[in-house]
Design an enzyme around this catalytic site. Structure first.
Site, PDB file in Angstrom:
ATOM      1  N   ARG A  23       0.849  -1.191   0.000  1.00  0.00           N
ATOM      2  CA  ARG A  23       0.000   0.000   0.000  1.00  0.00           C
ATOM      3  C   ARG A  23       0.879   1.233   0.000  1.00  0.00           C
ATOM      4  N   LEU A  77      -6.374  -3.939  -1.588  1.00  0.00           N
ATOM      5  CA  LEU A  77      -7.548  -4.819  -1.708  1.00  0.00           C
ATOM      6  C   LEU A  77      -8.831  -4.030  -1.948  1.00  0.00           C
ATOM      7  N   SER A 100      -8.965 -17.833   9.446  1.00  0.00           N
ATOM      8  CA  SER A 100      -8.538 -17.672  10.839  1.00  0.00           C
ATOM      9  C   SER A 100      -9.346 -18.533  11.802  1.00  0.00           C
ATOM     10  N   GLU A 113     -10.306 -17.466  14.455  1.00  0.00           N
ATOM     11  CA  GLU A 113     -11.344 -16.557  14.972  1.00  0.00           C
ATOM     12  C   GLU A 113     -12.711 -16.912  14.404  1.00  0.00           C
ATOM     13  N   TYR A 143     -14.262  -8.607  12.455  1.00  0.00           N
ATOM     14  CA  TYR A 143     -13.139  -9.236  11.737  1.00  0.00           C
ATOM     15  C   TYR A 143     -13.468 -10.696  11.414  1.00  0.00           C
ATOM     16  N   LYS A 179     -13.953 -12.716   7.893  1.00  0.00           N
ATOM     17  CA  LYS A 179     -13.134 -13.873   7.495  1.00  0.00           C
ATOM     18  C   LYS A 179     -14.028 -15.062   7.107  1.00  0.00           C
ATOM     19  N   PHE A 205      -0.538  -6.866  19.070  1.00  0.00           N
ATOM     20  CA  PHE A 205      -1.087  -8.185  19.403  1.00  0.00           C
ATOM     21  C   PHE A 205      -0.493  -8.584  20.749  1.00  0.00           C
ATOM     22  N   THR A 261       0.885 -11.049  22.458  1.00  0.00           N
ATOM     23  CA  THR A 261       2.183 -11.684  22.760  1.00  0.00           C
ATOM     24  C   THR A 261       3.325 -10.686  22.594  1.00  0.00           C
ATOM     25  N   ARG A 262       3.289  -9.983  21.487  1.00  0.00           N
ATOM     26  CA  ARG A 262       4.386  -9.036  21.199  1.00  0.00           C
ATOM     27  C   ARG A 262       4.302  -7.827  22.120  1.00  0.00           C
ATOM     28  N   GLY A 299      -5.718  -6.344  28.848  1.00  0.00           N
ATOM     29  CA  GLY A 299      -7.141  -6.635  29.031  1.00  0.00           C
ATOM     30  C   GLY A 299      -7.333  -8.002  29.678  1.00  0.00           C
TER      31      GLY A 299
HETATM   32  P1  NAP Z   1      -0.458  -8.439   9.590  1.00  0.00           P
HETATM   33  O1  NAP Z   1       0.924  -8.480  10.141  1.00  0.00           O
HETATM   34  O2  NAP Z   1      -1.454  -7.531  10.213  1.00  0.00           O
HETATM   35  O3  NAP Z   1      -0.331  -8.106   8.028  1.00  0.00           O
HETATM   36  C1  NAP Z   1      -1.460  -7.765   7.283  1.00  0.00           C
HETATM   37  C2  NAP Z   1      -1.012  -7.403   5.885  1.00  0.00           C
HETATM   38  O4  NAP Z   1      -2.163  -6.969   5.143  1.00  0.00           O
HETATM   39  C3  NAP Z   1      -0.011  -6.226   5.818  1.00  0.00           C
HETATM   40  O5  NAP Z   1       0.895  -6.453   4.778  1.00  0.00           O
HETATM   41  C4  NAP Z   1      -0.917  -5.050   5.498  1.00  0.00           C
HETATM   42  O6  NAP Z   1      -0.243  -3.977   4.868  1.00  0.00           O
HETATM   43  C5  NAP Z   1      -1.858  -5.720   4.513  1.00  0.00           C
HETATM   44  N1  NAP Z   1      -3.065  -4.951   4.285  1.00  0.00           N
HETATM   45  C6  NAP Z   1      -3.845  -4.303   5.177  1.00  0.00           C
HETATM   46  N2  NAP Z   1      -4.846  -3.653   4.561  1.00  0.00           N
HETATM   47  C7  NAP Z   1      -4.676  -3.883   3.238  1.00  0.00           C
HETATM   48  C8  NAP Z   1      -5.364  -3.428   2.083  1.00  0.00           C
HETATM   49  N3  NAP Z   1      -6.404  -2.610   2.158  1.00  0.00           N
HETATM   50  N4  NAP Z   1      -4.920  -3.859   0.875  1.00  0.00           N
HETATM   51  C9  NAP Z   1      -3.838  -4.669   0.783  1.00  0.00           C
HETATM   52  N5  NAP Z   1      -3.139  -5.112   1.841  1.00  0.00           N
HETATM   53  C10 NAP Z   1      -3.555  -4.710   3.060  1.00  0.00           C
HETATM   54  O7  NAP Z   1      -1.103  -9.894   9.602  1.00  0.00           O
HETATM   55  P2  NAP Z   1      -0.376 -11.329   9.688  1.00  0.00           P
HETATM   56  O8  NAP Z   1      -0.274 -11.714  11.121  1.00  0.00           O
HETATM   57  O9  NAP Z   1       0.811 -11.349   8.820  1.00  0.00           O
HETATM   58  O10 NAP Z   1      -1.520 -12.262   9.085  1.00  0.00           O
HETATM   59  C11 NAP Z   1      -1.608 -12.503   7.680  1.00  0.00           C
HETATM   60  C12 NAP Z   1      -3.027 -12.893   7.320  1.00  0.00           C
HETATM   61  O11 NAP Z   1      -3.410 -14.046   8.055  1.00  0.00           O
HETATM   62  C13 NAP Z   1      -4.088 -11.840   7.646  1.00  0.00           C
HETATM   63  O12 NAP Z   1      -5.093 -11.951   6.676  1.00  0.00           O
HETATM   64  C14 NAP Z   1      -4.624 -12.285   8.995  1.00  0.00           C
HETATM   65  O13 NAP Z   1      -5.948 -11.809   9.147  1.00  0.00           O
HETATM   66  C15 NAP Z   1      -4.567 -13.782   8.841  1.00  0.00           C
HETATM   67  N6  NAP Z   1      -4.366 -14.568  10.071  1.00  0.00           N
HETATM   68  C16 NAP Z   1      -3.372 -14.258  10.927  1.00  0.00           C
HETATM   69  C17 NAP Z   1      -3.164 -15.060  12.047  1.00  0.00           C
HETATM   70  C18 NAP Z   1      -2.054 -14.776  13.028  1.00  0.00           C
HETATM   71  O14 NAP Z   1      -2.127 -15.300  14.144  1.00  0.00           O
HETATM   72  N7  NAP Z   1      -1.042 -14.008  12.658  1.00  0.00           N
HETATM   73  C19 NAP Z   1      -3.982 -16.176  12.262  1.00  0.00           C
HETATM   74  C20 NAP Z   1      -4.991 -16.460  11.333  1.00  0.00           C
HETATM   75  C21 NAP Z   1      -5.169 -15.661  10.227  1.00  0.00           C
HETATM   76  P3  NAP Z   1       0.398  -2.757   5.731  1.00  0.00           P
HETATM   77  O15 NAP Z   1       1.727  -3.242   6.198  1.00  0.00           O
HETATM   78  O16 NAP Z   1       0.473  -1.661   4.734  1.00  0.00           O
HETATM   79  O17 NAP Z   1      -0.545  -2.470   6.867  1.00  0.00           O
HETATM   80  N1  GDD Z   2      -4.274  -7.275  21.529  1.00  0.00           N
HETATM   81  C1  GDD Z   2      -4.462  -7.414  22.857  1.00  0.00           C
HETATM   82  N2  GDD Z   2      -4.022  -6.427  23.696  1.00  0.00           N
HETATM   83  N3  GDD Z   2      -5.066  -8.528  23.306  1.00  0.00           N
HETATM   84  C2  GDD Z   2      -5.208  -8.658  24.645  1.00  0.00           C
HETATM   85  C3  GDD Z   2      -4.766  -7.685  25.560  1.00  0.00           C
HETATM   86  C4  GDD Z   2      -4.154  -6.504  25.058  1.00  0.00           C
HETATM   87  O1  GDD Z   2      -3.750  -5.603  25.772  1.00  0.00           O
HETATM   88  N4  GDD Z   2      -5.039  -8.119  26.816  1.00  0.00           N
HETATM   89  C5  GDD Z   2      -5.617  -9.311  26.701  1.00  0.00           C
HETATM   90  N5  GDD Z   2      -5.745  -9.649  25.392  1.00  0.00           N
HETATM   91  C6  GDD Z   2      -6.391 -10.879  24.880  1.00  0.00           C
HETATM   92  C7  GDD Z   2      -7.457 -10.606  23.826  1.00  0.00           C
HETATM   93  O2  GDD Z   2      -8.686 -10.232  24.458  1.00  0.00           O
HETATM   94  C8  GDD Z   2      -7.520 -11.978  23.158  1.00  0.00           C
HETATM   95  O3  GDD Z   2      -8.385 -12.835  23.873  1.00  0.00           O
HETATM   96  C9  GDD Z   2      -6.098 -12.509  23.276  1.00  0.00           C
HETATM   97  O4  GDD Z   2      -5.417 -11.652  24.211  1.00  0.00           O
HETATM   98  C10 GDD Z   2      -5.313 -12.502  21.968  1.00  0.00           C
HETATM   99  O5  GDD Z   2      -5.435 -11.218  21.381  1.00  0.00           O
HETATM  100  P1  GDD Z   2      -4.561 -10.799  20.094  1.00  0.00           P
HETATM  101  O6  GDD Z   2      -3.129 -11.070  20.342  1.00  0.00           O
HETATM  102  O7  GDD Z   2      -4.965  -9.419  19.721  1.00  0.00           O
HETATM  103  O8  GDD Z   2      -4.998 -11.865  18.985  1.00  0.00           O
HETATM  104  P2  GDD Z   2      -6.431 -12.430  18.564  1.00  0.00           P
HETATM  105  O9  GDD Z   2      -6.506 -13.839  19.050  1.00  0.00           O
HETATM  106  O10 GDD Z   2      -7.524 -11.516  18.929  1.00  0.00           O
HETATM  107  O11 GDD Z   2      -6.326 -12.396  16.972  1.00  0.00           O
HETATM  108  C11 GDD Z   2      -5.133 -12.849  16.313  1.00  0.00           C
HETATM  109  O12 GDD Z   2      -5.246 -14.214  15.999  1.00  0.00           O
HETATM  110  C12 GDD Z   2      -6.287 -14.543  15.068  1.00  0.00           C
HETATM  111  C13 GDD Z   2      -6.262 -16.058  14.882  1.00  0.00           C
HETATM  112  O13 GDD Z   2      -6.993 -16.673  15.902  1.00  0.00           O
HETATM  113  C14 GDD Z   2      -4.944 -11.989  15.058  1.00  0.00           C
HETATM  114  O14 GDD Z   2      -3.693 -12.277  14.480  1.00  0.00           O
HETATM  115  C15 GDD Z   2      -6.021 -12.282  14.021  1.00  0.00           C
HETATM  116  O15 GDD Z   2      -5.725 -11.596  12.805  1.00  0.00           O
HETATM  117  C16 GDD Z   2      -6.022 -13.807  13.763  1.00  0.00           C
HETATM  118  O16 GDD Z   2      -6.994 -14.135  12.817  1.00  0.00           O
END
Ligand code: NAP
Ligand code: GDD
Length: 353
Positions: free
Chosen positions: A38, A69, A139, A141, A162, A166, A201, A203-204, A224
């Site tokens: 982007r 997208l 996902s 989710e 979200y 998905k 997120f 963990t990070r 949270g």
């Molecule tokens: P991420 O770090 O948030 O990366 C998302 C990517 O999508 C980035 O490159 C972002 O670009 C791009 N993006 C956002 N809006 C867009 C748009 N309008 N058009 C084109 N690209 C766009 O996510 P990730 O953790 O790598 O996850 C990759 C995919 O897997 C996502 O679809 C996520 O929902 C899905 N997923 C993730 C997890 C997980 O635990 N990580 C689990 C299940 C599914 P910018 O850098 O410009 O923002």
């Molecule tokens: N982000 C965040 N920040 N989450 C928190 C916090 C906080 O300060 N405190 C507690 N949590 C809890 C959230 O309520 C959630 O239950 C859990 O930590 C994980 O949150 P996230 O790390 O934000 O991930 P997620 O599980 O909601 O979503 C991620 O995983 C999905 C796959 O199951 C994302 O990567 C999604 O894009 C992905 O689809």
């Protein structure tokens, strides 16, 4: 002997966590990789900078193209231009908490955006006469409130805008596969993390804060719901599963998970003990990080991916946590050096992290 032609991959979402690991994997396998990025007012290619080089100076098999997208015409144009063998749709507004505030936008990118890319794919497959393959990043989710363990037969019960989006993207993929006989596979990936994970997120956010607290750069960490449970794996293992799905003889839907199940509190305890920080003294609750509807527990049953694809995770939960803490301790050390040299460093954690 004639060499097999180089395979071309097009990755939407290449600048994200998974995009960077997938790019490394595909380049190591000899692919020519094309990524959609982007246009932003600041650079957004940090996770690719170690791979990418100025094309004027050195030939690296990675090319970046502006696109979005939200922009169907551009997606079509890129497919015609690049003629990819494999397309990976990783692009998303991927933050669950943010999706409650930006529901319509999330639907436009995550659901309708996936449809735009699929429609471009359908026309490209027909017009090119090729048999390209398509991966959709689904996902865990999507399972939401359905009780664990979750597998491909578990009903979807999404709990956020979200997750609803998905689910739509998943079914658009299934429908195009059935309607037009296209090779479209949906990965249903459980949470996967790494030192490249976005900092909002959980963990990070935790490992980043622990490093800064340890070195005196930050006092508190606001979180949270600590009781939510997740099945956390490493992103490097999970992008391998994506690739394996597209090498298989048949398209399908696959759960990718470790089978583990830990609470946010357990992640925090392990990371803090490794970092040598007493978390009970520095962690506070903040209501803004709770979600209006929560996903309480995710634990994947990935027997199908293991049996059919031969996929297995290689990095343990312990190794994942340690690698993130080590990385973020190093980052905090660099920040400390800057602070000591008189620089101001930005506080971490976004409004909805
Ligand atoms: P991420 O770090 O948030 O990366 C998302 C990517 O999508 C980035 O490159 C972002 O670009 C791009 N993006 C956002 N809006 C867009 C748009 N309008 N058009 C084109 N690209 C766009 O996510 P990730 O953790 O790598 O996850 C990759 C995919 O897997 C996502 O679809 C996520 O929902 C899905 N997923 C993730 C997890 C997980 O635990 N990580 C689990 C299940 C599914 P910018 O850098 O410009 O923002
Ligand atoms: N982000 C965040 N920040 N989450 C928190 C916090 C906080 O300060 N405190 C507690 N949590 C809890 C959230 O309520 C959630 O239950 C859990 O930590 C994980 O949150 P996230 O790390 O934000 O991930 P997620 O599980 O909601 O979503 C991620 O995983 C999905 C796959 O199951 C994302 O990567 C999604 O894009 C992905 O689809």
């Amino acid at each position: 002997m004639t060499e097999a032609p180089t395979k071309k991959a097009l990755i939407c979402g290449i600048t994200g966590q998974d995009g960077s690991y997938l790019t490394e994997l595909l380049i190591s396998k000899g692919y020519e990789v094309h990524g959609v990025i982007r246009r932003t007012s600041t650079f957004n290619t940090d996770r690719l900078d170690h791979i990418y080089s100025d094309p004027h100076e050195k030939r690296v098999p990675l090319q970046l193209h502006f696109g979005d997208l939200a922009n169907a015409a551009r997606l079509r144009h890129l497919m015609e231009l690049i003629q990819p063998d494999e397309i990976y749709n990783l692009g998303a507004q991927s933050h669950v908490r943010v999706s409650f505030d930006q529901a319509e936008y999330t639907a436009d990118i995550v659901a309708t955006g996936a449809l735009r890319l699929l429609e471009a794919f359908r026309d490209y497959a027909r017009e090119s006469g090729k048999q390209p393959r398509y991966y959709q990043a689904g996902s865990s989710e999507m399972f939401g409130a359905s009780a664990p363990p979750q597998n491909e037969a578990t009903p979807f019960y999404p709990r956020s805008p979200y997750a609803v989006s998905k689910v739509a993207a998943h079914w658009y993929g299934v429908n195009q596969r059935e309607a037009y006989g296209l090779f479209i596979s949906n990965g249903i990936l459980f949470n996967h993390e790494s030192p490249r994970r976005g900092e909002t997120f959980v963990t990070r956010k935790i490992t980043r804060a622990l490093g800064r607290i340890k070195l005196g750069l930050q006092e508190k960490l606001y979180l949270g719901n600590l009781d939510a449970r997740r099945d956390w794996g490493h992103a490097a293992d999970y992008v391998r599963a994506m690739w394996m799905m597209l090498q298989h003889s048949e398209a399908g839907d696959f759960v990718v998970a470790t089978g583990g199940n830990y609470s946010v509190r357990e992640f925090l305890e392990l990371a803090a003990s490794y970092a040598g920080v007493d978390w009970e003294k520095c962690v506070e609750k903040d209501a803004r990080y709770f979600r209006p509807t929560e996903v309480d527990s995710l634990q994947g049953d990935s027997s199908k991916a293991r049996r059919v694809l031969g996929w297995e995770p290689e990095i343990s939960f312990d190794e994942l946590v340690r690698s993130m803490v080590d990385h973020d301790m190093e980052l905090a050390q660099q920040e400390l050096t800057l602070v000591r040299a008189g620089h101001k460093v930005a506080p971490r954690g976004g409004a909805h992290g």
